[in-house]
Design a protein around this motif. Sequence first.
Motif, PDB file in Angstrom:
ATOM      1  N   ALA A 203       0.847  -1.198   0.000  1.00 37.67           N
ATOM      2  CA  ALA A 203       0.000   0.000   0.000  1.00 37.67           C
ATOM      3  C   ALA A 203       0.873   1.235   0.000  1.00 37.67           C
ATOM      4  N   GLY A 204       0.485   2.218  -0.787  1.00 37.38           N
ATOM      5  CA  GLY A 204       1.226   3.466  -0.850  1.00 37.38           C
ATOM      6  C   GLY A 204       0.296   4.644  -1.020  1.00 37.38           C
ATOM      7  N   LEU A 205       0.617   5.731  -0.354  1.00 41.53           N
ATOM      8  CA  LEU A 205      -0.178   6.954  -0.438  1.00 41.53           C
ATOM      9  C   LEU A 205       0.752   8.132  -0.191  1.00 41.53           C
ATOM     10  N   ALA A 206       0.621   9.170  -0.987  1.00 45.13           N
ATOM     11  CA  ALA A 206       1.362  10.420  -0.767  1.00 45.13           C
ATOM     12  C   ALA A 206       0.364  11.520  -0.484  1.00 45.13           C
ATOM     13  N   VAL A 207       0.641  12.345   0.526  1.00 45.46           N
ATOM     14  CA  VAL A 207      -0.220  13.483   0.832  1.00 45.46           C
ATOM     15  C   VAL A 207       0.652  14.735   0.902  1.00 45.46           C
ATOM     16  N   ALA A 208       0.208  15.780   0.221  1.00 49.08           N
ATOM     17  CA  ALA A 208       0.900  17.062   0.228  1.00 49.08           C
ATOM     18  C   ALA A 208      -0.095  18.134   0.645  1.00 49.08           C
ATOM     19  N   LEU A 209       0.280  18.930   1.631  1.00 45.95           N
ATOM     20  CA  LEU A 209      -0.623  19.929   2.190  1.00 45.95           C
ATOM     21  C   LEU A 209      -0.160  21.331   1.810  1.00 45.95           C
ATOM     22  N   ASP A 210      -1.057  22.092   1.175  1.00 48.50           N
ATOM     23  CA  ASP A 210      -0.756  23.474   0.816  1.00 48.50           C
ATOM     24  C   ASP A 210      -0.794  24.377   2.042  1.00 48.50           C
ATOM     25  N   ARG A 211      -0.131  25.518   1.917  1.00 49.41           N
ATOM     26  CA  ARG A 211      -0.242  26.552   2.940  1.00 49.41           C
ATOM     27  C   ARG A 211      -1.641  27.166   2.894  1.00 49.41           C
ATOM     28  N   VAL A 229      -5.056  10.342  -8.565  1.00 50.42           N
ATOM     29  CA  VAL A 229      -4.733  11.629  -7.955  1.00 50.42           C
ATOM     30  C   VAL A 229      -6.026  12.335  -7.581  1.00 50.42           C
ATOM     31  N   GLY A 230      -6.062  12.910  -6.393  1.00 47.88           N
ATOM     32  CA  GLY A 230      -7.251  13.635  -5.965  1.00 47.88           C
ATOM     33  C   GLY A 230      -6.889  14.746  -5.005  1.00 47.88           C
ATOM     34  N   GLN A 231      -7.902  15.479  -4.555  1.00 48.37           N
ATOM     35  CA  GLN A 231      -7.672  16.578  -3.638  1.00 48.37           C
ATOM     36  C   GLN A 231      -8.848  16.717  -2.678  1.00 48.37           C
ATOM     37  N   ARG A 232      -8.561  17.268  -1.536  1.00 49.76           N
ATOM     38  CA  ARG A 232      -9.577  17.623  -0.553  1.00 49.76           C
ATOM     39  C   ARG A 232      -9.312  19.060  -0.105  1.00 49.76           C
ATOM     40  N   TRP A 233     -10.371  19.813   0.085  1.00 48.12           N
ATOM     41  CA  TRP A 233     -10.240  21.174   0.614  1.00 48.12           C
ATOM     42  C   TRP A 233     -10.745  21.175   2.053  1.00 48.12           C
ATOM     43  N   VAL A 234      -9.943  21.728   2.942  1.00 46.98           N
ATOM     44  CA  VAL A 234     -10.284  21.739   4.364  1.00 46.98           C
ATOM     45  C   VAL A 234     -10.278  23.179   4.855  1.00 46.98           C
ATOM     46  N   VAL A 246      -3.531  17.467  -1.436  1.00 40.60           N
ATOM     47  CA  VAL A 246      -3.445  16.686  -2.668  1.00 40.60           C
ATOM     48  C   VAL A 246      -2.905  15.299  -2.324  1.00 40.60           C
ATOM     49  N   TYR A 247      -3.582  14.267  -2.787  1.00 36.64           N
ATOM     50  CA  TYR A 247      -3.140  12.909  -2.483  1.00 36.64           C
ATOM     51  C   TYR A 247      -3.006  12.111  -3.774  1.00 36.64           C
ATOM     52  N   SER A 248      -2.178  11.100  -3.711  1.00 39.31           N
ATOM     53  CA  SER A 248      -2.024  10.206  -4.857  1.00 39.31           C
ATOM     54  C   SER A 248      -1.594   8.841  -4.356  1.00 39.31           C
ATOM     55  N   PHE A 249      -1.834   7.837  -5.183  1.00 36.02           N
ATOM     56  CA  PHE A 249      -1.385   6.493  -4.861  1.00 36.02           C
ATOM     57  C   PHE A 249      -0.967   5.806  -6.155  1.00 36.02           C
TER      58      PHE A 249
END
Length: 275
Positions: A203-211, A229-234, A246-249
């Motif tokens: 299993a692999g997942l990358a998460v990158a968080l914007d400022r 590849v997908g994204q979530r807004w919080v 932004v996440y990807s696997f």
Amino acid sequence: MIDGYRNRALEAALAAADVDAVGAALRTGQVVVPQLDEARIRVFPGDHGDRPPYEAMLFSSQEKLDAFVAKDARRRSQLRDAAGVRDFLAANLEEIAHVTFDPEGPARLRVSVTDVLKALGPKPHVDLRLPKAQEWYVVDMSDEDVRDYQLADLAAKVLPKVQRTKSEQPEWAQWMTTAKETAVEQGAAFLAYWLQRVGRRPAGLAVALDRPAPFGLVRHPMQTDMTTVGQRWVASPDRHYESRLVYSFPRRELIDLALPTVDLVVATLSWGEES
């Protein structure tokens, strides 16, 4: 120039001479700022004429700026958000004494720099406390050499333990590199990889968080057709700011493993204020 832009919330705040409302209008919208060039904000003579401290002029619309500098050929301008205004004023406290909003009126408002900074409030930050009991590897985004070394180290030492099929390892390593490059391009403040075996599956997942950015101003769609590849807004609790995750696997068939972990990551976001 920014033809047609108008911050109606700022206009209302100026009409009411409400400095706190001005700060709120800048946190949720933008302001027209005169520029000397693409990088430098233009300031104007203050109480001491051509000697510091100077005066910053901000405008609720391009129309208001045009009226103020109607006879001036130097009519460059940009839209800036609260963070941009805050950073500029904080960096020039010794050189600028006041900020005047819409100096041509009809709702002209002159405010001290310290009062404007107070109204804008402290710059928020968002923390990502990664879910426990999982194998997370955080990458240092502040230093290019360290970042690249960490990624190479992960690909060499951790990836083979997770993706044991040697023929699949180059694809996974390329996914890790792409995730890093995307995070760099978007100016992400945070990047982490989740690499482990779930049952017998890699299993692999990358998460990158914007400022953080002002709420609703930067909702650009992802420029990709990849279903991995997908994204979530919080949003922050006061909905003044939001961050994009932004996440990807590596492969689409990992979606049932990756998306629940994305949900967990989003749940760990903690909003606060920079000191």
